[in-house]
Design a protein around this motif. Structure first.
Motif, short mmCIF file in Angstrom:
data_model
loop_
_atom_site.label_atom_id
_atom_site.label_comp_id
_atom_site.label_asym_id
_atom_site.label_seq_id
_atom_site.Cartn_x
_atom_site.Cartn_y
_atom_site.Cartn_z
N UNK A 11 1.74 7.11 6.70
CA UNK A 11 0.96 7.95 7.41
C UNK A 11 -0.45 7.28 7.62
N UNK A 12 -0.94 7.47 8.92
CA UNK A 12 -2.59 7.09 9.11
C UNK A 12 -3.16 8.33 9.30
N UNK A 13 -4.36 8.36 8.96
CA UNK A 13 -5.29 9.86 9.15
C UNK A 13 -6.69 9.52 9.03
N UNK A 14 -7.47 10.46 9.46
CA UNK A 14 -8.91 10.16 9.37
C UNK A 14 -9.45 11.02 8.28
N UNK A 15 -10.49 10.37 8.04
CA UNK A 15 -11.55 10.94 6.80
C UNK A 15 -11.89 12.33 7.12
N UNK A 16 -11.70 13.30 6.23
CA UNK A 16 -11.84 14.75 6.41
C UNK A 16 -10.76 15.69 6.63
N UNK A 17 -9.64 15.01 7.02
CA UNK A 17 -8.45 15.52 7.30
C UNK A 17 -7.62 16.17 6.32
N UNK A 32 8.40 16.23 -12.64
CA UNK A 32 8.05 15.45 -11.58
C UNK A 32 6.60 15.22 -11.64
N UNK A 33 6.28 13.84 -10.95
CA UNK A 33 5.25 13.24 -11.00
C UNK A 33 4.66 12.74 -9.75
N UNK A 34 3.37 12.69 -9.48
CA UNK A 34 2.86 11.87 -8.44
C UNK A 34 1.81 10.73 -8.94
N UNK A 35 2.08 9.38 -8.62
CA UNK A 35 1.26 8.28 -9.11
C UNK A 35 0.87 7.71 -7.77
N UNK A 36 -0.55 7.05 -7.89
CA UNK A 36 -0.95 6.15 -6.70
C UNK A 36 -1.00 4.74 -7.18
N UNK A 37 -0.77 3.95 -6.34
CA UNK A 37 -0.62 2.40 -6.82
C UNK A 37 -1.68 1.78 -5.97
N UNK A 63 -9.85 15.29 -6.36
CA UNK A 63 -9.52 15.26 -4.98
C UNK A 63 -8.15 15.41 -4.44
N UNK A 64 -7.29 15.88 -5.52
CA UNK A 64 -5.87 16.28 -5.45
C UNK A 64 -5.62 17.57 -5.79
N UNK A 65 -4.57 18.06 -5.02
CA UNK A 65 -3.98 19.17 -5.80
C UNK A 65 -2.36 19.33 -5.43
N UNK A 66 -1.65 19.96 -6.41
CA UNK A 66 -0.37 19.86 -6.30
C UNK A 66 0.43 21.28 -6.14
N UNK A 67 1.91 21.35 -5.95
CA UNK A 67 2.32 22.59 -5.99
C UNK A 67 3.69 22.52 -5.94
N UNK A 83 -11.52 7.60 2.29
CA UNK A 83 -11.09 6.24 2.58
C UNK A 83 -10.73 5.85 1.24
N UNK A 84 -11.09 6.28 0.13
CA UNK A 84 -10.97 5.93 -1.28
C UNK A 84 -9.38 6.28 -1.70
N UNK A 85 -8.95 7.28 -0.83
CA UNK A 85 -7.65 7.62 -1.22
C UNK A 85 -6.39 6.92 -0.61
N UNK A 86 -6.73 5.94 0.38
CA UNK A 86 -5.76 5.07 1.00
C UNK A 86 -5.03 4.22 -0.08
N UNK A 87 -3.72 4.31 -0.13
CA UNK A 87 -3.11 3.97 -1.37
C UNK A 87 -1.48 3.83 -1.00
N UNK A 88 -0.72 3.56 -1.86
CA UNK A 88 0.89 3.86 -1.94
C UNK A 88 0.91 4.95 -3.10
N UNK A 89 1.46 6.13 -2.42
CA UNK A 89 1.85 7.11 -3.57
C UNK A 89 3.49 7.27 -3.69
N UNK A 90 3.65 7.14 -5.02
CA UNK A 90 4.98 7.31 -5.57
C UNK A 90 5.34 8.67 -6.34
#
Lengths: 114, 110
Positions: A11-17, A32-37, A63-67, A83-90
């Motif tokens: 996914x490519x998105x813009x800042x603020x969305x 269940x877990x969410x990681x960033x790499x 900066x993150x929430x889950x449900x 932009x600091x949330x650009x990452x690979x999420x596992x």
């Protein structure tokens, strides 16, 4: 292979969305877990869930929430992407019963925030 | 929170060579796991070590847990290109403390 899928895969998105990533499992695992790499940081835990509607923060949760409204689905939301949330999420799952808490990982979602 | 230090950060070797990578902490592990991650995929569990001094073998891979349970090593004999990947150690603790080391990126050239 453990039945874990992640969507979208890219996914490519813009800042603020707002952005929502989905993790779906067919294993009926409790945890269940969410990681960033990120290069130089390795895998870092964002949030995890120990049951439906039961979640807790990891080491980089700002900066993150889950449900988790169903056992099989765990959603990660970036309310206002930066932009600091650009990452690979596992996403990962675990029964919580194995020695050392063996985790099974999904294929990852590559997120780019412009 | 336990911190895991992995070394070396990068390793590039020729096919057939032997290598050892390390995972260290200042704290005692209740258990430790090694994962391998191939490019574009999620990590996959290789082994769990629990007892101090434990040695486990998985084909050409030998895993050792330190006597004091503060360190672990992974030795690969006669490395092959298929061993290429990122090797991660992870503390096997409570659910909110499943912390990974930063990994060793291994490249095995034919």
């Amino acid at each position: 292979d453990a039945g874990i899928t992640q969507s979208p895969r890219h996914k490519v998105t813009e800042t603020g969305t707002p952005v929502t990533l989905r993790c779906h499992q067919t294993e009926n695992h409790r945890y269940m877990y969410w990681y960033r790499q990120d290069p130089g940081h390795g895998l870092r835990l964002i949030h995890y869930s120990y049951g439906v509607k039961d979640t807790d923060k990891g080491e980089v949760s700002d900066g993150y929430s889950v449900s988790r409204s169903k056992t099989e689905d765990f959603l990660l939301t970036l309310e206002s992407a930066t932009s600091s949330q650009t990452s690979v999420y596992f996403c990962a799952i675990s029964t919580g019963h194995s020695v050392g808490n063996e985790q099974f990982f999904g294929p990852g979602t590559r997120l780019t925030v412009l | 929170t336990q911190l895991l230090e992995q070394s070396p950060q990068f390793l590039s070797i020729q096919e057939g060579e032997n290598l050892t990578v390390y995972c260290n902490s200042s704290s005692v592990f209740s258990s430790l796991q090694w994962y391998r991650q191939e490019p574009g995929e999620g990590p996959v569990l290789l082994v769990t070590v629990v007892t101090g001094g434990e040695v486990k073998k998985l084909k050409r891979l030998t895993f050792q847990f330190g006597d004091a349970r503060k360190d672990s090593s992974l030795h690969i004999t006669a490395a092959q290109p298929g061993d290429t990947g990122l090797y991660l150690c992870r503390y096997g603790g409570s659910q909110g403390n499943l912390i990974f080391g930063k990994g060793t990126k291994l490249s095995v050239k034919p």
